[in-house]
Design an enzyme around this catalytic site. Sequence first.
Site, PDB file in Angstrom:
ATOM      1  N   GLU A  93      -3.298 -22.690  18.800  1.00  0.00           N
ATOM      2  CA  GLU A  93      -4.635 -22.262  19.180  1.00  0.00           C
ATOM      3  C   GLU A  93      -5.395 -23.340  19.925  1.00  0.00           C
ATOM      4  OE1 GLU A  93      -8.640 -21.552  19.275  1.00  0.00           O
ATOM      5  OE2 GLU A  93      -6.939 -20.223  19.304  1.00  0.00           O
ATOM      6  N   ASP A  94      -5.358 -24.516  19.439  1.00  0.00           N
ATOM      7  CA  ASP A  94      -6.214 -25.545  20.006  1.00  0.00           C
ATOM      8  C   ASP A  94      -5.438 -26.861  20.008  1.00  0.00           C
ATOM      9  OD1 ASP A  94      -8.363 -26.811  21.049  1.00  0.00           O
ATOM     10  OD2 ASP A  94      -9.637 -26.649  19.282  1.00  0.00           O
TER      11      ASP A  94
ATOM     12  N   HIS B 164      -7.991 -22.306  13.505  1.00  0.00           N
ATOM     13  CA  HIS B 164      -8.526 -21.897  14.811  1.00  0.00           C
ATOM     14  C   HIS B 164      -8.864 -23.182  15.582  1.00  0.00           C
ATOM     15  CE1 HIS B 164     -11.323 -18.524  16.644  1.00  0.00           C
ATOM     16  NE2 HIS B 164     -10.579 -19.095  17.551  1.00  0.00           N
TER      17      HIS B 164
ATOM     18  N   ILE C 230      -9.927 -26.994  16.533  1.00  0.00           N
ATOM     19  CA  ILE C 230      -9.778 -28.266  15.815  1.00  0.00           C
ATOM     20  C   ILE C 230     -10.484 -29.387  16.581  1.00  0.00           C
ATOM     21  CG2 ILE C 230      -7.581 -27.641  14.767  1.00  0.00           C
ATOM     22  CD1 ILE C 230      -6.165 -29.395  16.775  1.00  0.00           C
TER      23      ILE C 230
ATOM     24  N   HIS D  70      -9.874 -19.490   8.917  1.00  0.00           N
ATOM     25  CA  HIS D  70     -10.285 -18.120   8.581  1.00  0.00           C
ATOM     26  C   HIS D  70      -9.446 -17.581   7.431  1.00  0.00           C
ATOM     27  CE1 HIS D  70     -12.746 -18.105  12.184  1.00  0.00           C
ATOM     28  NE2 HIS D  70     -11.691 -18.394  12.916  1.00  0.00           N
TER      29      HIS D  70
ATOM     30  N   ASN E  35     -15.804 -20.458  16.021  1.00  0.00           N
ATOM     31  CA  ASN E  35     -14.710 -20.454  16.977  1.00  0.00           C
ATOM     32  C   ASN E  35     -14.178 -21.865  17.165  1.00  0.00           C
ATOM     33  OD1 ASN E  35     -13.533 -20.800  19.734  1.00  0.00           O
ATOM     34  ND2 ASN E  35     -13.873 -18.605  19.852  1.00  0.00           N
ATOM     35  N   ASP E  36     -15.019 -22.757  17.660  1.00  0.00           N
ATOM     36  CA  ASP E  36     -14.555 -24.105  17.984  1.00  0.00           C
ATOM     37  C   ASP E  36     -15.534 -25.119  17.412  1.00  0.00           C
ATOM     38  OD1 ASP E  36     -12.894 -26.007  19.004  1.00  0.00           O
ATOM     39  OD2 ASP E  36     -13.355 -25.631  21.103  1.00  0.00           O
TER      40      ASP E  36
ATOM     41  N   ASN F 246     -17.808 -20.327  23.119  1.00  0.00           N
ATOM     42  CA  ASN F 246     -16.402 -20.533  22.809  1.00  0.00           C
ATOM     43  C   ASN F 246     -16.106 -22.017  22.692  1.00  0.00           C
ATOM     44  OD1 ASN F 246     -13.356 -20.486  23.399  1.00  0.00           O
ATOM     45  ND2 ASN F 246     -13.832 -18.335  23.109  1.00  0.00           N
TER      46      ASN F 246
ATOM     47  N   ASP G  65     -12.558 -20.761  28.725  1.00  0.00           N
ATOM     48  CA  ASP G  65     -12.154 -20.712  27.322  1.00  0.00           C
ATOM     49  C   ASP G  65     -12.370 -22.071  26.656  1.00  0.00           C
ATOM     50  OD1 ASP G  65     -10.964 -20.107  24.927  1.00  0.00           O
ATOM     51  OD2 ASP G  65      -9.309 -18.996  25.795  1.00  0.00           O
ATOM     52  N   ASN G  66     -11.343 -22.899  26.580  1.00  0.00           N
ATOM     53  CA  ASN G  66     -11.512 -24.186  25.896  1.00  0.00           C
ATOM     54  C   ASN G  66     -11.834 -25.298  26.897  1.00  0.00           C
ATOM     55  OD1 ASN G  66     -11.557 -25.966  23.763  1.00  0.00           O
ATOM     56  ND2 ASN G  66      -9.625 -25.239  22.931  1.00  0.00           N
TER      57      ASN G  66
HETATM   58  C1  LIG Z   1      -6.910 -29.104  24.745  1.00  0.00           C
HETATM   59  C2  LIG Z   1      -8.272 -29.322  24.264  1.00  0.00           C
HETATM   60  O1  LIG Z   1      -8.894 -30.272  24.614  1.00  0.00           O
HETATM   61  N1  LIG Z   1      -8.762 -28.436  23.450  1.00  0.00           N
HETATM   62  C3  LIG Z   1     -10.086 -28.604  22.948  1.00  0.00           C
HETATM   63  C4  LIG Z   1     -10.698 -27.314  22.502  1.00  0.00           C
HETATM   64  O2  LIG Z   1     -11.943 -27.577  21.934  1.00  0.00           O
HETATM   65  C5  LIG Z   1     -11.950 -28.489  20.858  1.00  0.00           C
HETATM   66  C6  LIG Z   1     -13.321 -28.660  20.377  1.00  0.00           C
HETATM   67  O3  LIG Z   1     -14.143 -29.177  21.337  1.00  0.00           O
HETATM   68  C7  LIG Z   1     -11.393 -29.802  21.275  1.00  0.00           C
HETATM   69  O4  LIG Z   1     -11.317 -30.628  20.153  1.00  0.00           O
HETATM   70  C8  LIG Z   1     -10.063 -29.601  21.847  1.00  0.00           C
HETATM   71  O5  LIG Z   1      -9.630 -30.826  22.314  1.00  0.00           O
END
Ligand SMILES: CC(=O)N[C@H]1CO[C@H](CO)[C@@H](O)[C@@H]1O
Length: 377
Positions: A76-77, A137, A139, A156, A190-191, A246, A291-292
């Site tokens: 996921e992350d 989810h 991280i 979750h 979410n994040d 997000n 998204d991220n």
């Molecule tokens: C790949 C990446 O950087 N994903 C990020 C998604 O969001 C989280 C929270 O900000 C980051 O910790 C992750 O690094």
Amino acid sequence: MGRLLALSLLGIALALLGERFLALRNRLKASREVESVDLPNCHLIKGIGLYSLSCVATEFYVTRAQELAGEEAGAEDIDILPNGLAFFSVGLKCPSLHSFAPDKPGGILMMDLNEENPRALELRISRGFNLALFNPHGISTFIDSDDTVYLFVVNHPEFKNTVEIFKFEEEENSLLHLKTIKHELLPSVNDIIAVGPEHFYATNDHYFSDPFLKYLETYLNLHWTNVVYYSPNEVKVVAEGFDSANGINISPDKKFIYVADILAHEIHVLEKHPNMNLTQLKVLKLDTLVDNLSIDPSSGDVLVGCHPNGQKLFVYDPKNPPSSEVLRIQNILSEKPTVTTVYANNGSVLQGSSVASVYDKKLLIGTLYHRALYCEL
Ligand SMILES: CC(=O)N[C@H]1CO[C@H](CO)[C@@H](O)[C@@H]1O
Ligand SMILES: *[C@@H]1O[C@H](CO)[C@@H](O)[C@H](O)[C@H]1NC(C)=O
Ligand SMILES: *[C@@H]1O[C@H](CO)[C@@H](O)[C@H](O)[C@H]1NC(C)=O
């Protein structure tokens, strides 16, 4: 009279729903296609896909994708430590995936990007933590002044919303569970971005936690989602009015918070104050579902994993799959930030990119379910 009124109300409701439907197509960028932008030195990391939209947005898609690919949904992350250790959260499950997802609980993988051919290794988690219900989810990591590494994980369990704090024990490749955080201001997390050993900012991608109400609020475009600051002494909403908040991240100097509003195609730059309040500095409009967010530690550039056409995520067609797009934003604080497309693909190589992260000229691109790409820049 009663019937006339009822009919008028029905008419108004239908018109509203029709308008919201058209707006939704727009929010999903239903008609956008991408031009390919290739990177020369890439290979696929087998066995890992990464996904990061909210459950509601992806449940149908992931279910279909899993059926078609016969695969389990992947990571996921990603978060990468300054020393090149990358963490992945894997195995997020959503309510409607119940019968498809294997009973296997989620977990945290680690990969050392300094190695020639890095491989992902699953971290052990200390006893006492309910692993069977682990459903990770977003991280984030935090390094304390004494070099202790904390890993924050949005969880979750049984589709509830918690934040778990672990201490990373490098010699043992394990995580020691320290704390579970639940709060009424964290209804649909979410994040997360950690800013202290027990302190973080988190995005709520919905206002409600009930799945039906989530659908409804997204469809009606209520803009009720927010960013919350959490510390042991104080929990408060610090930014609100997002369509669907997000990805969240922080600038290298820790002065600014970046928030991706996925369905509004916006990145918000917020100034962080000493009392942890945020004020909006600017909004960057893009032509894609953001998204991220990750930060290139060497330059402070923001890397964005994007869905150029979100409609294809919902209505999955293997002949016309969702495409991928990674944007790099340079000088985000300046008057005219430079936005370049680092990578774009129509889905023939990579479908549904959701995250891109860079470390020492190496780029990792993750997707909703598909695969992960590892490129030397
Ligand atoms: C790949 C990446 O950087 N994903 C990020 C998604 O969001 C989280 C929270 O900000 C980051 O910790 C992750 O690094
Ligand atoms: C900022 O934070 C304080 C307390 O931390 C709060 O009382 C106040 O309302 C906030 N101000 C704004 C403008 O949000
Ligand atoms: C994607 O692009 C490749 C060439 O770059 C092409 O062969 C393929 O047909 C395209 N696929 C779709 C679904 O457009």
